[in-house]
Structure formats: C-alpha cells, structure tokens
Scaffold this motif. Structure first.
Motif, PDB file in Angstrom:
ATOM      1  N   GLY A 351       0.832  -1.215   0.000  1.00 20.44           N
ATOM      2  CA  GLY A 351       0.000   0.000   0.000  1.00 20.44           C
ATOM      3  C   GLY A 351       0.857   1.251   0.000  1.00 20.44           C
ATOM      4  N   THR A 352       1.883   1.272   0.829  1.00 17.22           N
ATOM      5  CA  THR A 352       2.767   2.430   0.918  1.00 17.22           C
ATOM      6  C   THR A 352       3.511   2.641  -0.403  1.00 17.22           C
ATOM      7  OG1 THR A 352       3.061   1.990   3.265  1.00 17.22           O
ATOM      8  CG2 THR A 352       4.670   3.447   2.231  1.00 17.22           C
ATOM      9  N   ILE A 353       3.993   1.540  -0.971  1.00 20.89           N
ATOM     10  CA  ILE A 353       4.729   1.644  -2.234  1.00 20.89           C
ATOM     11  C   ILE A 353       3.798   2.143  -3.340  1.00 20.89           C
ATOM     12  CG2 ILE A 353       5.820   0.279  -4.060  1.00 20.89           C
ATOM     13  CD1 ILE A 353       7.098  -1.437  -1.857  1.00 20.89           C
ATOM     14  N   GLN A 354       2.596   1.562  -3.433  1.00 25.50           N
ATOM     15  CA  GLN A 354       1.664   1.956  -4.497  1.00 25.50           C
ATOM     16  C   GLN A 354       1.273   3.434  -4.358  1.00 25.50           C
ATOM     17  OE1 GLN A 354       0.850   0.033  -7.282  1.00 25.50           O
ATOM     18  NE2 GLN A 354       0.082   2.042  -7.935  1.00 25.50           N
ATOM     19  N   ALA A 355       1.101   3.885  -3.124  1.00 29.34           N
ATOM     20  CA  ALA A 355       0.749   5.295  -2.909  1.00 29.34           C
ATOM     21  C   ALA A 355       1.865   6.220  -3.390  1.00 29.34           C
ATOM     22  CB  ALA A 355       0.453   5.531  -1.423  1.00 29.34           C
ATOM     23  N   ALA A 356       3.107   5.805  -3.123  1.00 30.63           N
ATOM     24  CA  ALA A 356       4.244   6.629  -3.545  1.00 30.63           C
ATOM     25  C   ALA A 356       4.382   6.648  -5.066  1.00 30.63           C
ATOM     26  CB  ALA A 356       5.534   6.094  -2.900  1.00 30.63           C
ATOM     27  N   ILE A 357       4.127   5.498  -5.689  1.00 28.20           N
ATOM     28  CA  ILE A 357       4.206   5.423  -7.158  1.00 28.20           C
ATOM     29  C   ILE A 357       3.136   6.334  -7.769  1.00 28.20           C
ATOM     30  CG2 ILE A 357       3.857   3.905  -9.150  1.00 28.20           C
ATOM     31  CD1 ILE A 357       4.987   1.592  -7.428  1.00 28.20           C
ATOM     32  N   SER A 358       1.946   6.264  -7.209  1.00 26.08           N
ATOM     33  CA  SER A 358       0.831   7.095  -7.681  1.00 26.08           C
ATOM     34  C   SER A 358       1.149   8.575  -7.540  1.00 26.08           C
ATOM     35  CB  SER A 358      -0.412   6.796  -6.837  1.00 26.08           C
ATOM     36  OG  SER A 358      -1.349   6.113  -7.590  1.00 26.08           O
ATOM     37  N   ALA A 359       1.657   8.951  -6.379  1.00 21.17           N
ATOM     38  CA  ALA A 359       1.954  10.361  -6.113  1.00 21.17           C
ATOM     39  C   ALA A 359       2.995  10.883  -7.104  1.00 21.17           C
ATOM     40  CB  ALA A 359       2.453  10.528  -4.681  1.00 21.17           C
ATOM     41  N   ARG A 360       3.960  10.029  -7.453  1.00 20.22           N
ATOM     42  CA  ARG A 360       5.042  10.471  -8.321  1.00 20.22           C
ATOM     43  C   ARG A 360       4.652  10.440  -9.803  1.00 20.22           C
ATOM     44  NH1 ARG A 360       8.085  11.529 -11.556  1.00 20.22           N
ATOM     45  NH2 ARG A 360      10.351  11.405 -11.774  1.00 20.22           N
ATOM     46  N   TYR A 361       3.913   9.397 -10.235  1.00 18.39           N
ATOM     47  CA  TYR A 361       3.651   9.218 -11.668  1.00 18.39           C
ATOM     48  C   TYR A 361       2.208   9.509 -12.086  1.00 18.39           C
ATOM     49  CZ  TYR A 361       8.309   7.227 -11.639  1.00 18.39           C
ATOM     50  OH  TYR A 361       9.664   7.072 -11.486  1.00 18.39           O
ATOM     51  N   ASN A 362       1.365   9.805 -11.114  1.00 17.38           N
ATOM     52  CA  ASN A 362      -0.003  10.214 -11.431  1.00 17.38           C
ATOM     53  C   ASN A 362      -0.376  11.386 -10.533  1.00 17.38           C
ATOM     54  OD1 ASN A 362      -2.684  10.307 -12.335  1.00 17.38           O
ATOM     55  ND2 ASN A 362      -3.361   8.677 -10.934  1.00 17.38           N
ATOM     56  N   PRO A 363       0.422  12.487 -10.634  1.00 19.22           N
ATOM     57  CA  PRO A 363       0.239  13.596  -9.688  1.00 19.22           C
ATOM     58  C   PRO A 363      -1.137  14.249  -9.802  1.00 19.22           C
ATOM     59  CG  PRO A 363       1.818  14.196 -11.426  1.00 19.22           C
ATOM     60  CD  PRO A 363       1.511  12.753 -11.605  1.00 19.22           C
ATOM     61  N   GLN A 364      -1.764  14.184 -11.017  1.00 19.42           N
ATOM     62  CA  GLN A 364      -3.090  14.814 -11.157  1.00 19.42           C
ATOM     63  C   GLN A 364      -4.193  13.931 -10.601  1.00 19.42           C
ATOM     64  OE1 GLN A 364      -1.221  13.955 -13.869  1.00 19.42           O
ATOM     65  NE2 GLN A 364      -0.331  15.875 -14.635  1.00 19.42           N
ATOM     66  N   GLY A 365      -3.826  12.719 -10.161  1.00 15.92           N
ATOM     67  CA  GLY A 365      -4.836  11.819  -9.599  1.00 15.92           C
ATOM     68  C   GLY A 365      -5.840  11.332 -10.621  1.00 15.92           C
ATOM     69  N   LYS A 366      -5.363  11.095 -11.861  1.00 13.12           N
ATOM     70  CA  LYS A 366      -6.244  10.585 -12.918  1.00 13.12           C
ATOM     71  C   LYS A 366      -6.897   9.279 -12.489  1.00 13.12           C
ATOM     72  CE  LYS A 366      -3.236  11.554 -16.481  1.00 13.12           C
ATOM     73  NZ  LYS A 366      -2.418  10.950 -17.502  1.00 13.12           N
ATOM     74  N   SER A 367      -8.131   9.080 -12.947  1.00 14.74           N
ATOM     75  CA  SER A 367      -8.823   7.833 -12.641  1.00 14.74           C
ATOM     76  C   SER A 367      -9.356   7.221 -13.942  1.00 14.74           C
ATOM     77  CB  SER A 367      -9.975   8.114 -11.672  1.00 14.74           C
ATOM     78  OG  SER A 367     -10.605   6.915 -11.337  1.00 14.74           O
ATOM     79  N   PRO A 368      -9.136   5.952 -14.230  1.00 10.56           N
ATOM     80  CA  PRO A 368      -8.360   5.022 -13.381  1.00 10.56           C
ATOM     81  C   PRO A 368      -6.876   5.376 -13.346  1.00 10.56           C
ATOM     82  CG  PRO A 368      -8.875   4.000 -15.509  1.00 10.56           C
ATOM     83  CD  PRO A 368      -9.614   5.318 -15.484  1.00 10.56           C
ATOM     84  N   ASP A 369      -6.249   5.007 -12.266  1.00 11.15           N
ATOM     85  CA  ASP A 369      -4.848   5.324 -12.038  1.00 11.15           C
ATOM     86  C   ASP A 369      -3.967   4.540 -13.020  1.00 11.15           C
ATOM     87  OD1 ASP A 369      -2.290   5.705 -11.093  1.00 11.15           O
ATOM     88  OD2 ASP A 369      -2.823   5.400  -8.981  1.00 11.15           O
ATOM     89  N   PRO A 370      -3.253   5.241 -13.929  1.00 10.45           N
ATOM     90  CA  PRO A 370      -2.420   4.518 -14.906  1.00 10.45           C
ATOM     91  C   PRO A 370      -1.256   3.757 -14.259  1.00 10.45           C
ATOM     92  CG  PRO A 370      -2.000   6.888 -15.031  1.00 10.45           C
ATOM     93  CD  PRO A 370      -3.149   6.701 -14.088  1.00 10.45           C
ATOM     94  N   THR A 371      -0.948   4.070 -13.002  1.00 17.12           N
ATOM     95  CA  THR A 371       0.201   3.397 -12.354  1.00 17.12           C
ATOM     96  C   THR A 371      -0.207   2.098 -11.653  1.00 17.12           C
ATOM     97  OG1 THR A 371      -0.019   4.412 -10.165  1.00 17.12           O
ATOM     98  CG2 THR A 371       1.147   5.699 -11.841  1.00 17.12           C
ATOM     99  N   ALA A 372      -1.520   1.782 -11.721  1.00 15.12           N
ATOM    100  CA  ALA A 372      -2.019   0.643 -10.944  1.00 15.12           C
ATOM    101  C   ALA A 372      -1.378  -0.686 -11.328  1.00 15.12           C
ATOM    102  CB  ALA A 372      -3.538   0.541 -11.078  1.00 15.12           C
ATOM    103  N   ASP A 373      -0.832  -0.763 -12.561  1.00 14.64           N
ATOM    104  CA  ASP A 373      -0.233  -2.041 -12.982  1.00 14.64           C
ATOM    105  C   ASP A 373       1.292  -1.979 -13.103  1.00 14.64           C
ATOM    106  OD1 ASP A 373      -0.058  -0.445 -15.196  1.00 14.64           O
ATOM    107  OD2 ASP A 373      -0.894  -1.921 -16.608  1.00 14.64           O
TER     108      ASP A 373
END
Ligand SMILES: [Zn+2]
Length: 538
Positions: A351-373
C-alpha cells in the motif's frame, strides 16, 4: 559419501540439547569428525531450496540459480518452484501432482563430478521428504532422487531419471510404510520436566497452530482429521517426527538395493530430514516439539550411521552433516522478550509503495490510475496479486515501457517508499546489484548479492529488521540474513579429516570444495566456497 541434512537445524541445538543426544548419533560426528563452530550461510534468502542448492555445488544461489523455493519465471509469467518441471512426469504420485527435476540447477554437484570422473560408475542418489531437498543436492546427472508424495503416501521420483520406479521402490511403496503411522501418538521422548527446563512450557500463547488440525500440546495424534490414511493424513504426517523414521527405512533400502559403497568407485547418498522444518514452522524453535524432534532426529542419524557402519564401514565413508538454514524465534515470542519481534504486513508494504508510485507518476490523480499495474501481479485463487515473494517485488516492464517510465528512476522511488514502512531495514534495487554498487564488506549487502540471479530475481529486495517477519503468516519462519537463520552446523567425518572443533569462519558452501579435494576430483562448476584446509591431514 554420505551427506546428512536436517532441515532447519540451528547450530545452537548442539549446545541446548547435545548432552541428551545418544553416543552414536550427532555426538559421534562431533567426536570423530571436524566441526566448525562459526559456520554461516552467506546468502539471503535463507530458504530450503537455496540452502540445498548450495551444499553439493559449493555455489551461492547467485551462481546455482536456486534463488528461492519459488519465484516468477519472467519468460512465461508463471509462478514456478525451484524444481517444478512440466516436461517430465511423476512416478508413484497422484495424477494431478506436478513432477520435479533438477533442470533449474545451473551448477554441477560433487555427485555430478564423481560420475564424470568415473564414466558414470559412481552412483548418486538423493532422498528427502521434500522434492527440492532430494533433487538439488544430488544434481543434474544423478541416478535418482526420491521424495514423499502427500497425495499418494509413496516415495516418488520423476521421468527425468528413468521411465519407471526401480522394483525395490515399488516394493517399499506396496508395503504402505507411511500408513503404519496413521493414528500414531507423538509423545515426548524424555520426562516432561526436561522439556520445561530447556524449552519452557508446552503451550505458550505464541505457539499459534490455528489453520491446522493439530493443537500445540503433547501428545499429538497423527490423523490429519481423517478416518483412514489419505491426503490430509499424509500432510499431517509431514508435521510429525515420523517421516524421519520413514526416510531412514527408505535410505537403508537404497543402500542395500543399489549396492551403495560396495565397489571401488565412490557413491553418493544424500539424505535430508524434513520433519524438523515442518515442526519448527508450526511450533517455533524454542518449543518442546522442536526439542523433541531434534532428539529424535539424532537417534535417526545414529540408526543410519550404524547401518552404514555395518554395510559399508564408516572408515570407508566420508560423512558430511549440515542444515539448509536456521530459524527465527516466533515474532510474538521475540516481542515478549523485548527483542523487537513483529510482523510487517504485506498490505502495509504494498500500500505504501503503491501510494508513492501514484503520487510520483499520477500527480493529477487521474482515474483510473495509470500506475495501478506498474508492479507485476500474478494470479492467486483467480485474483491478481502483486508479486512479493522471497522479500522481492517484480516490476511490470511492459507497463513501465508503455508510459515511458525509466526503471532506473523508478526503482529508487519504490525503495524510498518501502523504507518508510516501520520494520523495513534495508532496500536494494536490481540496478544497484547489477552494477556491483553494493559493498561486499557489508554482510547484509553481501548476502543479498549472493542470493541474486539476474534473470530470476526480482527488481526490489527488502530486508526486515532483526526478529521481524516480512509479510509472513507462518507461526515461525526463516529467510533473513541474520545469524539465527544463517548459523548452522558444518561437520565432516572420515578418512583424511582431523577430528576437532574449528573456530575458523566457514559456510556450508565450503563442504563441496572440501569433499572434492578429499575425493581428488574436479570441484563442481561454480564452486565459490573454500577448501577447509585446517582439518585436512597433510
Ligand atoms: Zn528448509
């Protein structure tokens, strides 16, 4: 040549229980053999397959390729075991059981080299309850490896070695030896007081056996909840000392029927006792059960050595004794003692790692999150789950490429996030390990590097703090680079070896080169251990 391995046997068992051992078992090895008091594995993860892959190759997992009990096969995207092999068939097992072979072992063994040196006249046979523990020490050119099937209750092998089981193995199986233990009562070998003094009370709160049909109190009745011998019973039998008895009987049959040690060419028999590991996982290293299975395996070893003495003569036999890894105290036990025991939750790490990846590579918070995979997932029970095995995480290279994410930039983001999780001590990236950017002088880094095989290992390798388990549900386990998991016996006995206690640093990776020197053969292909010259007669 006889190799005896006890799965999950810590060096300190000698100190805690040695005076209760029988004269002709482990005490005979300590008395008549050379033993190293500072023998440690020098790799991580300290699991069964990497340990067994090291013993007879003298090579660390980084060379043997046996980096874990299981890993992700990048080329197929499949979760595989160190010995699973879809190209061969099981002999003697259940119809849906997967077969095994040494195909993934990348280094030759002492047995392989002996066979090369003798135009195949040397016989090499591996025996264990676990497939990996039978197969890996014997090697790729072994005559046979045999292990126990919890589906059929038979000793089985695979078409890697031959097209049908030898007659003596079928005869052994037809006698239904395992079934004789159905309903057997496992009681303490000695008085209960002795166990309380050395291992504490029988049922401390940290001995959590939920999820099994067993209790944490003596006596243990071995049925697996079944009314007749079936798979549940054979599985329960694994968690009792009785499979060690089964293995001794089978090893005796192998010695007689394969005529091991009966001619001028040196043969190799490797016997790995697995019960100690199963019992250790369920009850923990400081339990009365582990004390008892330790005392019992000592008696098993005495029986085996006596048999070899009668059939072959110990004067004509080189004997090596070791373990594939140690074990950590149960985290709740270590916590109760103030040692910092704890369990780092898989979901917290991921969870912590995924949150950090999201924050760094999906800063606009796009949904669905492109970093999810971005982290590779595998299918478990029909559901996708992130890879987190052997304390490593695998990246989804296709997804990173799709989004133009540079792996070298991505890795430190993941590591930085992982290190914020309480209980995570260290984090290494593939780039660091490939570049040799780690320090060989730092024992943790060195052990991680020795366990790293580029085409099989993950992209991120985590190390928990001492006494903490990383995403583990087992009551007790091992795998860390810390001494409780690495400190194991190394004992050699036989002609050319000067008996005594040796305080030089050693590792079980030294066994294969030392045996090769004594046998005057080419050392196995990837040997990295040293010849233990201090115990060799000049
Ligand atoms: Zn093991």
């Amino acid at each position: 040549m006889l190799l005896i391995v006890v799965d999950q046997f810590r060096y300190d068992h000698f100190e805690r229980f040695g005076d209760l051992f029988v004269p002709k078992g482990l005490r005979r090895l300590l008395r008549d053999g050379a033993s190293w008091t500072q023998s440690n594995y020098d790799h991580m993860p300290t699991y069964t397959a990497p340990g067994h892959g090291t013993l007879m190759t003298g090579a660390y997992p980084g060379e043997s390729g046996i980096i874990g009990n299981e890993w992700l096969e990048r080329t197929t995207g499949k979760r595989i075991t160190s010995v699973s092999d879809e190209s061969v068939k099981l002999l003697g097992g259940g119809s849906n059981e997967i077969a095994s072979s040494p195909s993934r072992l990348m280094a030759s063994t002492v047995g392989d080299e002996l066979r090369l040196a003798t135009s195949d006249r040397a016989k090499v046979i591996g025996i264990s309850v676990k497939d990996r523990s039978a197969i890996l020490p014997a090697g790729r050119h072994a005559n046979a490896a045999y292990w126990f099937s919890t589906t059929s209750g038979n000793m089985v092998s695979s078409t890697y070695y031959f097209n049908q089981l030898p007659t003596w193995v079928t005869t052994f199986n037809n006698a239904r030896t395992a079934d004789k233990y159905f309903g057997a009562k496992w009681e303490r070998l000695l008085s209960a007081d002795e166990y309380v003094r050395r291992a504490g009370p029988d049922t401390p709160s940290w001995e959590n056996v939920s999820g099994s049909s067993d209790t944490n109190a003596f006596p243990h009745t071995i049925t697996g909840g079944a009314t007749t011998p079936n798979q549940a019973f054979y599985w329960a039998l694994d968690y009792s000392p009785f499979t060690n008895d089964l293995l001794v009987s089978f090893a005796q049959e192998a010695i007689v029927n394969e005529q091991l040690g009966q001619d001028d060419d040196t043969d190799v028999l490797t016997v790995s006792f697995s019960a100690n590991d199963y019992v250790g996982h369920r009850f923990g290293p400081y339990s009365q059960e582990v004390m008892d299975v330790t005392l019992r395996v000592d008696r098993n070893i005495a029986t085996l050595l006596d048999f070899v003495e009668t059939r072959v003569g110990l004067a004509n036999t080189l004997v090596a004794f070791t373990a594939d890894h140690g074990v950590s105290p149960i985290p709740e036990h270590a916590a109760a003692l103030g040692l910092g025991g704890g369990r780092v939750k898989f979901t917290d790490v991921m969870g912590t790692i995924q949150a950090a990846i999201s924050a760094r590579y999906n800063p606009q918070g796009k949904s669905p999150d492109p970093t999810a995979d971005y982290l590779l997932k595998f299918s478990e029970g029909g559901k996708p789950r992130e890879w987190f095995i052997n304390s490593t995480i695998y990246f989804n290279y296709d997804a990173l490429r799709r989004d133009g994410v540079n792996v070298e930039e991505f890795s430190p983001v993941v590591c930085a996030a992982a290190l914020t999780v309480p209980g995570v001590a260290r984090c290494f990236t593939r780039t660091q390990l490939l570049r040799g950017a780690t320090s060989i002088g730092d024992p943790i880094e060195r052990r991680v590097l020795h366990g790293f095989y580029p085409s099989r290992s993950g992209d991120i390798i985590l190390v928990a703090e001492p006494y903490k388990y990383l995403a583990e549900t087992l009551t007790a386990t091992h795998g860390s680079p810390y001494s409780y998991d690495t400190h194991v016996p190394t004992i050699l006995m036989g002609s050319g070896i000067t008996p005594g206690r040796y305080f030089e640093a050693a590792t079980p990776a030294d066994i294969a080169p030392t045996l090769s020197a004594l046998l005057r053969i080419t050392p196995p292909s990837n040997v990295t251990g040293r010849v233990l010259v201090e115990a060799l007669r000049k």
